[in-house]
Design a protein around this motif. Structure first.
Motif, PDB file in Angstrom:
ATOM      1  N   TYR A  36       0.846  -1.196   0.000  1.00 41.41           N
ATOM      2  CA  TYR A  36       0.000   0.000   0.000  1.00 41.41           C
ATOM      3  C   TYR A  36       0.879   1.244   0.000  1.00 41.41           C
ATOM      4  O   TYR A  36       0.624   2.192  -0.739  1.00 41.41           O
ATOM      5  CB  TYR A  36      -0.928   0.021   1.218  1.00 41.41           C
ATOM      6  CG  TYR A  36      -2.208  -0.760   1.052  1.00 41.41           C
ATOM      7  CD1 TYR A  36      -3.421  -0.105   0.923  1.00 41.41           C
ATOM      8  CD2 TYR A  36      -2.220  -2.149   1.053  1.00 41.41           C
ATOM      9  CE1 TYR A  36      -4.611  -0.802   0.799  1.00 41.41           C
ATOM     10  CE2 TYR A  36      -3.398  -2.860   0.929  1.00 41.41           C
ATOM     11  CZ  TYR A  36      -4.593  -2.186   0.797  1.00 41.41           C
ATOM     12  OH  TYR A  36      -5.761  -2.887   0.668  1.00 41.41           O
ATOM     13  N   ALA A  37       1.928   1.249   0.837  1.00 42.46           N
ATOM     14  CA  ALA A  37       2.819   2.419   0.909  1.00 42.46           C
ATOM     15  C   ALA A  37       3.466   2.682  -0.439  1.00 42.46           C
ATOM     16  O   ALA A  37       3.522   3.831  -0.902  1.00 42.46           O
ATOM     17  CB  ALA A  37       3.886   2.207   1.977  1.00 42.46           C
ATOM     18  N   TYR A  42       3.697   5.995  -5.307  1.00 37.50           N
ATOM     19  CA  TYR A  42       3.559   6.005  -6.764  1.00 37.50           C
ATOM     20  C   TYR A  42       2.475   6.985  -7.208  1.00 37.50           C
ATOM     21  O   TYR A  42       2.666   7.754  -8.152  1.00 37.50           O
ATOM     22  CB  TYR A  42       3.239   4.577  -7.242  1.00 37.50           C
ATOM     23  CG  TYR A  42       2.777   4.466  -8.664  1.00 37.50           C
ATOM     24  CD1 TYR A  42       3.674   4.579  -9.720  1.00 37.50           C
ATOM     25  CD2 TYR A  42       1.440   4.220  -8.953  1.00 37.50           C
ATOM     26  CE1 TYR A  42       3.237   4.457 -11.037  1.00 37.50           C
ATOM     27  CE2 TYR A  42       0.998   4.099 -10.267  1.00 37.50           C
ATOM     28  CZ  TYR A  42       1.906   4.224 -11.309  1.00 37.50           C
ATOM     29  OH  TYR A  42       1.474   4.104 -12.595  1.00 37.50           O
ATOM     30  N   ARG A  43       1.346   7.001  -6.516  1.00 35.91           N
ATOM     31  CA  ARG A  43       0.237   7.882  -6.871  1.00 35.91           C
ATOM     32  C   ARG A  43       0.454   9.321  -6.408  1.00 35.91           C
ATOM     33  O   ARG A  43      -0.282  10.216  -6.775  1.00 35.91           O
ATOM     34  CB  ARG A  43      -1.080   7.355  -6.284  1.00 35.91           C
ATOM     35  CG  ARG A  43      -1.612   6.088  -6.937  1.00 35.91           C
ATOM     36  CD  ARG A  43      -1.959   6.246  -8.413  1.00 35.91           C
ATOM     37  NE  ARG A  43      -2.920   7.275  -8.683  1.00 35.91           N
ATOM     38  CZ  ARG A  43      -4.228   7.077  -8.844  1.00 35.91           C
ATOM     39  NH1 ARG A  43      -4.733   5.871  -8.754  1.00 35.91           N
ATOM     40  NH2 ARG A  43      -5.020   8.091  -9.089  1.00 35.91           N
ATOM     41  N   GLY A  92      -3.690  -2.763  -9.503  1.00 36.92           N
ATOM     42  CA  GLY A  92      -3.287  -4.068 -10.025  1.00 36.92           C
ATOM     43  C   GLY A  92      -2.186  -3.948 -11.058  1.00 36.92           C
ATOM     44  O   GLY A  92      -1.214  -4.701 -11.056  1.00 36.92           O
ATOM     45  N   GLY A  93      -2.336  -2.977 -11.956  1.00 35.47           N
ATOM     46  CA  GLY A  93      -1.296  -2.725 -12.955  1.00 35.47           C
ATOM     47  C   GLY A  93       0.013  -2.298 -12.312  1.00 35.47           C
ATOM     48  O   GLY A  93       1.090  -2.744 -12.709  1.00 35.47           O
ATOM     49  N   PHE A  94      -0.082  -1.439 -11.297  1.00 36.28           N
ATOM     50  CA  PHE A  94       1.109  -1.023 -10.551  1.00 36.28           C
ATOM     51  C   PHE A  94       1.813  -2.235  -9.956  1.00 36.28           C
ATOM     52  O   PHE A  94       3.030  -2.403 -10.100  1.00 36.28           O
ATOM     53  CB  PHE A  94       0.724  -0.044  -9.430  1.00 36.28           C
ATOM     54  CG  PHE A  94       1.773   0.100  -8.379  1.00 36.28           C
ATOM     55  CD1 PHE A  94       2.851   0.942  -8.570  1.00 36.28           C
ATOM     56  CD2 PHE A  94       1.696  -0.640  -7.208  1.00 36.28           C
ATOM     57  CE1 PHE A  94       3.851   1.049  -7.602  1.00 36.28           C
ATOM     58  CE2 PHE A  94       2.683  -0.533  -6.239  1.00 36.28           C
ATOM     59  CZ  PHE A  94       3.760   0.305  -6.439  1.00 36.28           C
ATOM     60  N   ARG A 100       5.907  -7.410  -9.672  1.00 32.29           N
ATOM     61  CA  ARG A 100       5.955  -8.748 -10.263  1.00 32.29           C
ATOM     62  C   ARG A 100       6.205  -8.688 -11.769  1.00 32.29           C
ATOM     63  O   ARG A 100       5.420  -9.194 -12.569  1.00 32.29           O
ATOM     64  CB  ARG A 100       4.653  -9.500  -9.990  1.00 32.29           C
ATOM     65  CG  ARG A 100       4.380  -9.799  -8.530  1.00 32.29           C
ATOM     66  CD  ARG A 100       5.357 -10.846  -8.005  1.00 32.29           C
ATOM     67  NE  ARG A 100       4.999 -11.295  -6.685  1.00 32.29           N
ATOM     68  CZ  ARG A 100       5.633 -10.891  -5.580  1.00 32.29           C
ATOM     69  NH1 ARG A 100       6.616 -10.022  -5.654  1.00 32.29           N
ATOM     70  NH2 ARG A 100       5.267 -11.374  -4.412  1.00 32.29           N
ATOM     71  N   PRO A 101       7.312  -8.082 -12.198  1.00 28.05           N
ATOM     72  CA  PRO A 101       7.562  -7.969 -13.635  1.00 28.05           C
ATOM     73  C   PRO A 101       7.695  -9.320 -14.330  1.00 28.05           C
ATOM     74  O   PRO A 101       7.395  -9.429 -15.517  1.00 28.05           O
ATOM     75  CB  PRO A 101       8.858  -7.153 -13.716  1.00 28.05           C
ATOM     76  CG  PRO A 101       9.500  -7.305 -12.382  1.00 28.05           C
ATOM     77  CD  PRO A 101       8.383  -7.475 -11.397  1.00 28.05           C
TER      78      PRO A 101
END
Length: 157
Positions: A36-37, A42-43, A92-94, A100-101
């Motif tokens: 979450y952090a 990121y946001r 989810g995309g993040f 998880r690349p």
């Protein structure tokens, strides 16, 4: 509560309350205070300088003693934000892109269309299994995962 409780003192959660507060939410179930952090940073909703990086490495965290921790965990007052329509797919995309690349590489092996022939279904199953392993570290509920993937492909195509 049983599932959330299994995340006590994992993924940056500092106790049982954190395990519930930072339970899996969103399209790909963002789970744990540390994830979450990272998403909040990121946001732009949280400053990286407002908490200690890797607080879960604090010796008191490792002893499950939140009161004794010297490192400061990220403060996130509104974790339910992940569940909002404008954030659930984005989170989810993040998670896939930054956490998880290897899952993204497996997803890219697929053609995005629900398989029809036995050979195509087998290939789809292999890819779905590899994606599940890349995300979860194990082959969890892979039959349901494949069926959900097939339903999503039919809707999206």
């Amino acid at each position: 509560m049983r599932i959330a409780g299994s995340y006590n003192w994992k993924n940056g959660n500092c106790d049982r309350e954190d395990a519930q507060k930072f339970r899996g939410r969103g399209f790909k179930q963002l789970t744990g205070r540390s994830n979450y952090a990272d998403y909040w940073v990121y946001r732009g909703w949280l400053s990286q300088s407002s908490f200690s990086r890797s607080w879960w490495g604090d010796p008191s965290f490792l002893k499950r003693n939140r009161a004794g921790m010297k490192k400061e965990p990220a403060e996130i007052a509104d974790p339910q934000r992940v569940s909002l329509p404008e954030n659930c797919v984005d989170s989810g995309g993040f998670y896939l892109r930054f956490k998880r690349p290897e899952a993204v590489m497996e997803i890219d092996r697929d053609n995005g269309i629900a398989a029809e022939t036995a050979a195509e279904i087998q290939k789809e199953r292999i890819i779905s299994r590899a994606v599940t392993r890349a995300i979860n570290g194990a082959y969890l509920d892979e039959n349901n995962g494949l069926e959900y993937t097939r339903v999503a492909k039919k809707i999206l195509v």
